[in-house]
Enzyme design. Structure first.
Site, PDB file in Angstrom:
ATOM      1  N   ILE A 171      -0.465 -10.755 -79.134  1.00 56.09           N
ATOM      2  CA  ILE A 171      -0.289 -11.095 -77.723  1.00 56.09           C
ATOM      3  C   ILE A 171       1.179 -11.121 -77.361  1.00 56.09           C
ATOM      4  CG2 ILE A 171      -2.415 -12.457 -77.718  1.00 56.09           C
ATOM      5  CD1 ILE A 171      -0.562 -14.978 -77.573  1.00 56.09           C
ATOM      6  N   SER A 172       1.442 -11.022 -76.068  1.00 54.79           N
ATOM      7  CA  SER A 172       2.785 -11.173 -75.506  1.00 54.79           C
ATOM      8  C   SER A 172       3.754 -10.192 -76.161  1.00 54.79           C
ATOM      9  CB  SER A 172       3.231 -12.630 -75.663  1.00 54.79           C
ATOM     10  OG  SER A 172       4.371 -12.905 -74.892  1.00 54.79           O
TER      11      SER A 172
END
Length: 721
Positions: A327-328
């Site tokens: 993620i991110s």
């Protein structure tokens, strides 16, 4: 460039048959081996082998490879022995806080990093919709979710000792030799190597090996006062004694470290900001290397044993299913790895709210409800320095009076509005009107109105300022001694001036830090504060003499971009994505309310870029989730988040499920769509919201209705309201 399966039939069904045949052959060889399946690790690297295909360690791995097995009871891969309940409980304590052991540091790193990514309150879905006790099929069990297995850890470096990117592989004992799989879980943000542990959970539950990397960042700093540095396991050592074993040691700029420390005592250097390596430029490479290291590890653990006692390279890209995930920033690294995967190592991609940097061309048009959005496709540094200017003031808009942490900016928010007005950046006769002007500036810069109620809490937590400072240094390859825009990092006294970091805080920061100050007790320091160095949030700007959260510093950081600073622009130029996922099945999930990585600058235009580059070969699906934002770890912690926002972690798991099913069984990926969730509601002042229900988080539709379908025509992305 040769595709991974260029010498084999290209259709998914025939490709799977090839994969299954290869795995069956490998399994038969394992069963016939003299060692009965190879369940105990050999000496890594297998030097001196006379076998035809020895399991050689990757060339980029330097030094010792640490290997440790965990029994799944006293300690384990996923929870460090804490189990599902322990991860949701209170933080483990160090026996000696000033000298924690490597085992204690690992345990606490897993505890902190898991909770940083996942809401661990039962009311938010932990233990029922996701969590260690929820099995791979989504069944809630009575298990604590501990997973036995073996962990490999080492540095990847170019020989200089200046990169020392941490690579880690977790191989569960349940690794299925007949259906071998690997997922990557590159760390999010600027975290250390355990930063992706909550993502790795998906793979561990399915018997997949998990490839982790800190991608050249990390939580533990170089303390310039004591001249001590972190080692790969989080313990600390004198910089000179550590040498090339240091996970990070700052290098001087125009000024020596000693002279700098004399002039500016008590400062600390962090790897992401101060390594002078521009780590983001190599995030794709690092993720690919982590997957290669995973191949080595599973062969070391389960590869066929040769007649000379050396492990062979039984498992390879030809018979191991590989999904790049995270993620991110880690999600951005997975996308970069897929783009750079000229060797066909990766089979599919499943990421959440990725930091993907859009190139200047082609220009992708994003429309919502048929109308072009105000702005799209800006670079992280562009929109983050914009947030850093306006979010504090936007918090004063009267419509945000009930937003989470609405009262936190207080006088600093009012002063920021006053100063911005004086600089001609906003207009209005009072803070309320000026706040509305600042919020309008954010809308004009590409933030959706769904993000409005997040600006107050994110500015109060110094999110945009911390990112702006770290990335300005990283992209510019600045030294800690440069104090770019008069910023530095230090702990502060009760008087909010720099002091030596407490020994216990420094010793444990490998576990507790996030790699991007503020990270307690380290904070941003405004060295240009008129009365002397001071905590940035409450400092004054020399040009205004107001405690306006250092508007002068924010303007300086912004000016580096506006004035096209050569060093900054060179660094930014190394981070652009190209949109070519090489025909890999891929899913991106992103929360529409994300105020950190706004959808208009990341996932929406990336969908258009990919489709424009790959055309009919594209297999990317984009799922935009309403009431989803960037920080699941804030839900049921910061009052008001639980009432408003749903867990994006659940949708990442669903994306991984979908990509896995596509690769294994040929199940079609869900089309690009908006998933419309239902907030839990409840009190705006309660930290923990009401119990989440399945109805709050509907599934990703196999066939979305027309009003929820996201489409791409040419270079135009159409997203429904």
């Amino acid at each position: 460039m040769q595709h991974r399966h260029a010498s084999h039939p290209a259709s998914p069904i025939l490709r799977r048959r090839f994969r299954q045949t290869a795995v069956a052959a490998a399994t038969a060889t394992l069963l016939l081996s003299a060692c009965g399946g190879g369940d105990s690790p050999s000496t890594p690297g297998g030097g001196g082998s006379t076998t035809q295909n020895p399991n050689n360690r990757p060339d980029f791995i330097v030094g010792t490879i640490g290997i440790k097995s965990y029994d799944g009871t006293s300690d384990d891969l996923l929870t460090a022995g804490l189990g599902k309940d322990g991860l949701a409980g209170t933080a483990p304590v160090f026996a000696d806080p000033s000298a924690p052991t490597a085992v204690e540091l690992r345990r606490n790193a897993i505890f902190v990093n898991y909770r940083a990514i996942v809401d661990v309150q039962a009311a938010g879905g932990y233990g029922s919709l996701y969590g260690p006790n929820v099995d791979a099929q989504g069944n809630v069990t009575a298990s604590q979710g501990k997973i036995p297995g073996t962990e490999y850890i080492a540095y990847a470096d170019d020989g200089t000792g200046l990169k020392n990117v941490t690579m880690m592989v977790q191989v569960p004992d349940s690794f299925d030799k007949s259906n071998p799989c690997v997922i990557s879980a590159t760390s999010s943000g600027s975290r250390g190597v355990y930063g992706g542990i909550a993502v790795g959970e998906w793979g561990l539950k399915r018997g997949c090996a998990v490839a982790y990397t800190d991608k050249g960042t990390g939580a533990a700093p170089h303390d310039l006062d004591t001249d001590t540095v972190p080692l790969i396991d989080g313990t600390r050592a004198d910089r000179r004694g550590a040498g090339k074993l240091a996970q990070f040691a700052a290098q001087p700029g125009a000024q020596s470290l000693a002279d700098f420390t004399t002039a500016f005592p008590h400062r600390l250097a962090f790897k992401h900001a101060h390594s002078q390596q521009n780590p983001e430029a190599d995030w794709g490479k690092n993720t690919l290397q982590a997957i290669q290291f995973a191949m080595f590890a599973i062969n070391d653990r389960f590869g066929t044993m040769g007649s000379d006692g050396v492990r062979q390279s039984t498992f390879s890209k030809n018979n191991v299913l590989v999904i790049a995930s995270a993620i991110s920033n880690g999600g951005g690294a997975a996308v970069a790895a897929a783009e750079q995967d000229t060797d066909g190592l990766i089979d599919g991609v499943a990421v959440g709210e990725p930091n993907v940097e859009m190139p200047p061309s082609p220009v992708i048009t994003v429309r919502r409800g048929g109308a072009p959005v105000a702005a799209s496709g800006k670079h992280l540094y562009d929109y983050t320095t914009t947030a850093n200017l306006f979010q504090f003031c936007a918090s004063q808009d009267p419509t945000l009076a009930n937003a989470p942490l609405a009262a936190a900016p207080g006088q600093f928010g009012i002063n920021r509005c006053t100063s911005l007005t004086g600089k001609g950046k906003v207009t209005g006769a009072n803070a309320g009107v000026q706040g509305a002007s600042a919020l309008a500036a954010l809308h004009a810069a590409g933030w959706e109105t769904e993000s409005d109620e997040l600006h107050t809490s994110l500015s109060s937590l110094e999110v945009a300022s911390s990112i702006s400072v770290t990335y300005a240094n990283a992209y510019s390859r600045a030294s800690v001694t440069d104090r770019l825009c008069n910023y530095s990092f230090a702990a502060v006294s009760t008087a909010l001036t720099p002091v030596a970091i407490p020994a216990a805080s420094l010793a444990g920061m490998f576990s507790t830090g996030n790699g991007i100050p503020p990270t307690a007790p380290i904070t941003l320091i405004n060295d240009a504060n008129p009365s002397g160095p001071f905590r940035d949030l409450v400092s004054q700007s020399p040009s205004t003499n107001l405690a306006d959260a250092n508007l002068d510093g924010a303007l300086c950081l912004r000016a580096l971009l506006d004035n096209q600073n050569a060093a900054l622009m060179a660094g930014i130029g190394q981070t652009y994505r190209n949109g070519n996922l090489r025909g890999k099945p891929a899913m991106i999930v992103h929360g529409r309310s994300d105020a950190l990585l706004p959808v208009n600058h990341t996932s929406r235009p990336y969908l258009g870029l990919n489709k424009s580059v790959e055309g009919s070969a594209s297999k990317l699906s984009y799922v935009e989730v309403t009431n989803g934002q960037h920080f699941d770890g804030f839900i049921d912690v910061i009052a008001g988040y639980g009432a408003r926002y749903i867990p994006m972690h659940l949708y990442l798991n669903r994306a991984l499920d979908a990509v896995y099913a596509n690769l294994k069984n040929g199940t079609a990926l869900p089309p690009s769509q908006v998933v419309r969730t239902i907030p839990r509601g409840g009190s705006n002042t309660a930290a923990v919201g009401p119990q989440i229900l399945p109805a709050n988080v509907p599934p990703i539709a196999a066939t979305p209705v027309a009003g929820d379908t996201i489409s791409v025509t040419g270079t135009t992305v159409d997203v429904p309201n």
